[in-house]
Design a protein around this motif. Structure first.
Motif, PDB file in Angstrom:
ATOM      1  N   HIS A 103     -42.256 -46.793 -39.966  1.00 59.61           N
ATOM      2  CA  HIS A 103     -41.013 -46.248 -39.657  1.00 59.61           C
ATOM      3  C   HIS A 103     -40.217 -46.980 -38.434  1.00 59.61           C
ATOM      4  N   THR A 104     -40.771 -47.669 -37.610  1.00 61.24           N
ATOM      5  CA  THR A 104     -39.417 -48.281 -36.801  1.00 61.24           C
ATOM      6  C   THR A 104     -39.073 -49.929 -37.427  1.00 61.24           C
ATOM      7  N   TYR A 105     -39.650 -50.123 -38.752  1.00 57.05           N
ATOM      8  CA  TYR A 105     -39.085 -51.380 -39.255  1.00 57.05           C
ATOM      9  C   TYR A 105     -38.227 -50.709 -40.433  1.00 57.05           C
ATOM     10  N   GLU A 140     -35.217 -50.629 -42.026  1.00 56.81           N
ATOM     11  CA  GLU A 140     -33.795 -51.304 -41.263  1.00 56.81           C
ATOM     12  C   GLU A 140     -33.445 -52.317 -42.735  1.00 56.81           C
ATOM     13  N   ARG A 183     -30.474 -47.867 -40.012  1.00 52.97           N
ATOM     14  CA  ARG A 183     -31.859 -47.345 -39.242  1.00 52.97           C
ATOM     15  C   ARG A 183     -32.313 -46.453 -40.073  1.00 52.97           C
ATOM     16  N   CYS A 184     -33.311 -45.878 -40.096  1.00 52.76           N
ATOM     17  CA  CYS A 184     -33.775 -44.521 -40.921  1.00 52.76           C
ATOM     18  C   CYS A 184     -34.060 -43.888 -39.012  1.00 52.76           C
ATOM     19  N   THR A 194     -26.286 -52.810 -38.545  1.00 50.35           N
ATOM     20  CA  THR A 194     -27.799 -52.931 -39.393  1.00 50.35           C
ATOM     21  C   THR A 194     -28.054 -50.658 -39.843  1.00 50.35           C
TER      22      THR A 194
END
Length: 480
Positions: A356-358, A360, A347-348, A345
């Motif tokens: 931001h957390t999503y 991916e 990720r940013c 995965t």
């Protein structure tokens, strides 16, 4: 001067200009009044000493041997010339194991034993018991530096070895899935080892000192005064300097290994948008929302952003690079050579906004033959514009803000949007036809739908052709 009376305390004068010496010694003696000792003053110069000798008639003068303002030769010369009974102790905090004792009297050889006993214990107290005031400082079990050094060194080695062995039994890092991860993991292992040694060195010595050198019950003596150690300072400067230089070399080596270029890498454009990733294979004419890479072949990623700063990071690959808005000269490159098949995965790793957390996307490492088959399958596009529009909906990140089932999100839902009347935040309205949707995609800030904020990047469709925009409109129309 007559002999001190049996029950009269011995009068002590302290000569020192050092506050630590004078006040510490005075506090020590005053806390032990039961031993028959009375401190009659503290003086800091030869003139004050001579005046105190005449005025107070002390039995004992304790002189700071390390005080350069008191000329020892001049003091002892005047001491020898005197006639009154007097004892002088030259005491050094730097050499606390022994003190120099001077006694101005003439003794017969047969009287020496009696003098030593008298000097060691002083006069008897009122109960006839001899006080425990010792002028000479005896070395106790805690002052055997070599013994303690050996014990502490063994404990440091044991604790450091236990920590290092323990770290090998725990997965501190995720699986290494790229060639670039190997030199980075080597750096991590060396750093963890050094940290374990430093931890053991600091904590073991601290705990050992607290346990072994703690003040014993009833011990009122002062600690040894240490000004400094040139050898220790040189050692403690040279070792960290050498460590830093070694890590600087290892860091340069690691950087060289992670940026080593293959002659013919697979080139992929990686575009970050709030809040999705898009992957373009320019030489194959493919755009995808998932990054597929062949095993054991270096991929050269060209990263940029359409809005704010994002950061491309796959933990199993170890390396990370920012994606800056603007493209062109601001494009950043990252080289990755996958070595392990599997799905990972991306990720940013840079805080980039509400979702931001999503942010991916899957990264799929496959064999070269499977990658070639995927390229062949992805190269063709459907003849149905609605199907193509659905592909662009996910490829260009529209799904991050617009739902297809009527669920409210960052932007208006696309379900039932086409042909409906849209009310804007200024109170005006418009019909969601082809012209309105085209302008909303190209110039999202022109009209803001009531109840929503202007969060859509101005250049969100900069990489889309008019044909792709038309496909998206047909896809929206199909959702009525």
């Amino acid at each position: 001067m007559p002999e001190p009376e049996k029950n009269r305390p011995q009068r002590v004068l302290i000569a020192s200009s050092h506050a630590l010496f004078a006040q510490g010694l005075r506090s020590l003696l005053q806390s032990r009044k039961q031993t028959g000792v009375e401190v009659i003053g503290v003086v800091s110069s030869m003139e004050e000493v001579m005046l105190a000798l005449e005025a107070n008639n002390p039995d004992l003068i304790i002189v700071d041997y390390d005080d350069e303002t008191l000329n020892r030769d001049e003091f002892l010369a005047r001491f020898v010339e005197g006639e009154k009974k007097l004892r002088v102790v030259l005491l050094s905090l730097n050499e606390a194991q022994e003190a120099l004792v001077y006694d101005r009297r003439t003794l017969a050889a047969s009287e020496i034993d009696d003098w030593l006993e008298e000097w060691t214990y002083g006069v008897s107290n009122a109960d006839g018991e001899k006080p425990d005031v010792l002028v000479s400082v005896k070395e106790d079990n805690r002052r055997n530096p070599m013994k303690h050094l050996i014990i502490a060194a063994i404990l440091v080695v044991v604790v450091a070895a236990a920590l290092i062995i323990g770290m090998t039994q725990v997965d501190l890092l995720p699986v290494a899935a790229s060639a670039q991860a190997k030199p980075i993991d080597t750096m991590f292992r060396i750093e963890f080892t050094v940290i374990a040694i430093l931890f053991a060195l600091i904590v073991v010595l601290m705990v050992y000192s607290i346990v072994v050198f703690r003040r014993k019950r009833g011990d009122m003596s002062d600690a040894r005064h240490v000004e400094g150690s040139t050898r220790l300072e040189v050692f403690w400067t040279a070792v960290p300097l050498a460590t830093v230089l070694v890590f600087a070399y290892l860091g340069s080596w690691s950087l060289g290994e992670t940026t080593r270029a293959d002659p013919k890498p697979l080139e992929v454009n990686v575009i970050g948008s709030q809040w999705s990733w898009r992957f373009e294979y320019p030489n194959q004419g493919i755009v995808s929302t998932e990054l597929r890479l062949p095993e054991n072949k270096q991929a050269l990623l060209h990263l940029w952003s359409t809005d704010v700063i994002h950061s491309f990071w796959v933990p199993e690959f170890r390396v990370k690079q920012d994606a800056l808005p603007g493209g062109g000269d601001l494009t950043r490159d990252l080289r990755i050579t996958p070595t392990e098949l599997g799905t990972y995965t991306v990720r940013c790793a840079e805080l980039c906004g509400l979702k931001h957390t999503y942010m991916e996307s899957p990264v799929i490492v496959i064999a070269q033959a499977d990658f070639d088959a995927w390229i062949a399958a992805e190269s063709g596009l459907s003849v149905d514009p609605v199907e193509r529009g659905g592909k662009w909906y996910t490829t260009y990140g529209c799904s991050a803000c617009h739902s297809l089932d009527g669920t409210p999100s960052v932007g208006p839902t696309w379900q039932g949007l086409y042909g409906s009347e849209i009310r804007f935040d200024d109170g005006s309205t418009a019909v969601a036809n082809d012209d309105y949707l085209y302008n909303s995609i190209r110039n999202p800030a022109d009209h803001i739908v009531e109840g929503f904020q202007n969060l859509m990047p101005a250049n969100v469709a900069a990489d889309m052709t008019d044909a792709q925009v038309s496909d998206v409109i047909r896809f929206i129309e199909s959702l009525r």
